[in-house]
Design a protein around this motif. Structure first.
Motif, PDB file in Angstrom:
ATOM      1  N   ASP A   1     -51.000   6.309   2.641  1.00 12.31           N
ATOM      2  CA  ASP A   1     -49.807   5.657   2.095  1.00 12.31           C
ATOM      3  C   ASP A   1     -48.646   6.610   2.368  1.00 12.31           C
ATOM      4  O   ASP A   1     -48.474   7.604   1.669  1.00 12.31           O
ATOM      5  CB  ASP A   1     -50.015   5.415   0.597  1.00 12.31           C
ATOM      6  CG  ASP A   1     -48.741   4.979  -0.119  1.00 12.31           C
ATOM      7  OD1 ASP A   1     -47.716   4.749   0.551  1.00 12.31           O
ATOM      8  OD2 ASP A   1     -48.780   4.875  -1.367  1.00 12.31           O
TER       9      ASP A   1
ATOM     10  N   GLU B   1     -48.257  -2.596   2.369  1.00 15.85           N
ATOM     11  CA  GLU B   1     -48.591  -1.903   1.120  1.00 15.85           C
ATOM     12  C   GLU B   1     -49.094  -2.855   0.020  1.00 15.85           C
ATOM     13  O   GLU B   1     -50.110  -2.569  -0.607  1.00 15.85           O
ATOM     14  CB  GLU B   1     -47.387  -1.072   0.669  1.00 15.85           C
ATOM     15  CG  GLU B   1     -47.229   0.151   1.582  1.00 15.85           C
ATOM     16  CD  GLU B   1     -45.849   0.781   1.566  1.00 15.85           C
ATOM     17  OE1 GLU B   1     -45.032   0.430   0.700  1.00 15.85           O
ATOM     18  OE2 GLU B   1     -45.578   1.635   2.436  1.00 15.85           O
TER      19      GLU B   1
ATOM     20  N   ASP C   1     -43.951  -4.016  -6.268  1.00 15.31           N
ATOM     21  CA  ASP C   1     -44.030  -2.610  -5.843  1.00 15.31           C
ATOM     22  C   ASP C   1     -42.632  -1.998  -5.833  1.00 15.31           C
ATOM     23  O   ASP C   1     -41.822  -2.292  -4.962  1.00 15.31           O
ATOM     24  CB  ASP C   1     -44.669  -2.530  -4.443  1.00 15.31           C
ATOM     25  CG  ASP C   1     -44.796  -1.080  -3.934  1.00 15.31           C
ATOM     26  OD1 ASP C   1     -44.232  -0.154  -4.560  1.00 15.31           O
ATOM     27  OD2 ASP C   1     -45.461  -0.888  -2.905  1.00 15.31           O
TER      28      ASP C   1
HETATM   29 MG    MG Z   1     -45.166   3.341  -2.152  1.00 16.83          MG
END
Ligand code: MG
Ligand code: ADP
Length: 510
Positions: free
Chosen positions: A12, A151, A182
């Motif tokens: 990530d 993501e 997010d």
């Molecule tokens: Mg992030």
């Protein structure tokens, strides 16, 4: 003889923090700590002479040598150079990202042994140019990027696995609809997904690549900075190192305000000292428009997905900024549901990426029992001319939120007899005016055979791969002759430059 399987690693690569995870021997995702022992590595890079430092130490250098520290390079992907020089040198933003990746890789290798294949995540709302820049960063870091995945998709996959839905006998009885909210340090994404039998399908996604916790920090910085200026006639925001120190103080205070009703920011500058108290209430007021922007996007995405709150089974919170109580309260307010807290807001994305790497590496072996379907987050278009006004106009080929992969064909015509090449400008965006869209590049198709009459039709196929990357093919409409073509991208490096940076990074970081 047991067959060798390389480790399944997911990264990530965050705007402010990055996380690495791998699959353990039971195919369960586990976060790998960095050399400093932290699960989250600050995506900060310090360049000082021949030394390049990534992570916590680079962040610490903000208080002494801010000019040579790069933060939030992810926000600048797509630009030709990072907004400031580091120790006298220009760096493309994807090179700064490559330096971060290289450190993460090195630290991970020291724990799980040698490997070089990874899956890297990107915000769902990243356009094609930023997706390519991310893959280029992986390449320059010395890695082989198996894939890039969104993501929110990664977070949803991690959620599905954590819930046990993805074991062979743990399938949910009916489809589950998820909303992934997010809010990280520098980007905001909202995605509506459906999880059914063994498939994750994205229904709609939207977001803002320049909205995140950093903007909340800036409000506090401005609040304290102008208070300081009012009192002492000096503005601590004018000096870069002082401004960085102030930012770190404010970011810390913001975190405190997630758990306490009040925090203090202390600031020394030019012999003056100021201690400012901030209440959670005041902080929420000075940032309410930022929160509103995320609420608006959530409601809009829900509509685009054709869903209502009654049809959403779970709200997943991803990103460190979702710890702010105002986020949870707003989501409860509009949905009448309590957000799910079963996944780690910090680690779920990396875990999902490791699971995705597991699928790719195991193909032919024992693939993990699920598949993923995505959508494009921006409309794909070509630049044409509006017959009515004679002005340039975007012709949409693939509307946003179409399931991937997808191919669209557009037939162009040569303008003159004996024309040798045709040029097509390819853009992404929602505006009819090409200037307001983001330019992917100029596609030039060559080797048109000699002697073609004017108005010869030429078919151009535009294909979005499952990961949002674009492929183009051109051929004569009748003869099926394939034309060679190149896509010229502004601000993007060519293979030689990428290789030069790859060598540089391999050599300069021992
Ligand atoms: Mg992030
Ligand atoms: P990214 O993926 O964009 O790098 P992260 O998901 O790691 O971002 O989130 C980082 C952001 O979360 C930063 O802006 C940080 O200040 C913020 N954050 C972390 N913890 C808290 C907290 N307790 N309260 C408020 N914000 C927080």
């Amino acid at each position: 003889m047991p067959s060798f399987r390389p480790p399944a690693v997911g990264i990530d690569l965050g705007t402010t923090f990055s996380v690495v995870a791998h699959l353990d021997e039971h195919d369960r995702p586990q976060t790998l700590a960095n050399a400093e022992g932290e699960r989250l590595t600050p995506s900060a890079v310090l360049v000082e002479g021949n030394e390049t430092i990534v992570g916590r130490e680079a962040l610490k250098a903000l208080t002494s040598n801010a000019a040579n520290v790069a933060l939030c390079a992810k926000r600048e992907l797509g630009a030709s150079a990072f907004h400031k020089r580091l120790d006298g040198h220009d760096y493309p933003p994807e090179v700064i990202e490559a330096l971060v990746l290289n450190k993460l890789w090195k630290d991970a290798k020291s724990q799980i042994g040698d490997f070089n294949q990874v899956v890297i995540t990107v915000p769902a709302y990243f356009d094609e140019v930023r997706r390519k820049a991310t893959q280029d960063a992986g390449y320059m870091a010395g890695l082989e990027v198996l894939d890039i995945i969104n993501e929110p998709t990664a977070a949803a996959v991690a959620f599905g696995v954590a819930q046990g839905f993805l074991t062979r006998d743990g399938k949910p009885e009916r489809a589950i609809n998820l909303l992934v909210y997010d809010l990280g340090g520098g980007t905001f994404d909202v995605t509506v997904m459906r999880f059914e039998r063994d498939q994750f399908t994205t229904l709609a996604t939207d977001g803002d690549v320049r909205l995140g916790g950093y903007d909340w920090d800036q409000r506090l910085v401005d609040f304290v900075g102008s208070e300081f200026q009012r009192r002492y006639g000096q503005d601590p925001r004018m000096d870069e190192t002082t401004a960085s120190r102030l930012w770190r103080e404010c970011e810390e205070a913001k975190r405190t305000l997630s758990f306490r009703s009040k925090a203090a920011v202390a600031m020394d500058y030019q012999g003056h000292h100021l201690r400012t108290d901030v209440t959670r209430e005041a902080f929420e007021m000075m940032t309410s428009d930022l929160l509103d922007r995320t609420r608006f996007t959530v409601e809009q995405t829900l509509r685009t997905a054709g869903a209502a709150w009654s049809g959403i089974d779970r709200i997943l919170l991803v990103g460190g900024s979702t710890r702010m109580p105002m986020v949870v309260r707003m989501l409860m307010d509009i949905s009448q549901k309590a957000p799910d807290t079963s996944i780690s807001a910090d680690e779920a994305v990396a875990h999902g990426a490791a699971l995705r790497a597991g699928i790719l590496i195991a193909q032919g072996g024992h693939p993990l029992p699920f598949s993923i379907r995505n959508v494009n987050s921006h409309s794909l278009g070509v630049v044409g001319t509006d017959p009515a006004t004679g002005r340039p106009r975007t012709g949409v080929l693939i509307p946003r939120n179409t399931h991937l992969p997808v191919t669209a064909k557009r037939t162009f015509q040569t303008q003159r007899a004996n024309q040798k090449t045709i040029l097509i400008e390819v853009v992404e965006g929602e505006s009819a005016s090409p200037g307001d869209c983001s330019l992917i590049g100029q596609c030039i198709a060559r080797n048109l055979p000699p002697g073609l009459p004017a108005k010869t039709p030429i078919d151009v196929h535009f294909r979005y791969e499952e990961n949002g990357r674009l492929k183009i093919a051109a051929r004569l409409a009748d003869g099926q002759r394939v034309l060679s073509h190149t896509l010229h991208r502004d601000n993007m490096m060519n293979q030689e430059q990428l290789d030069a940076w790859r060598r540089y990074i391999a050599e300069s970081i021992a």
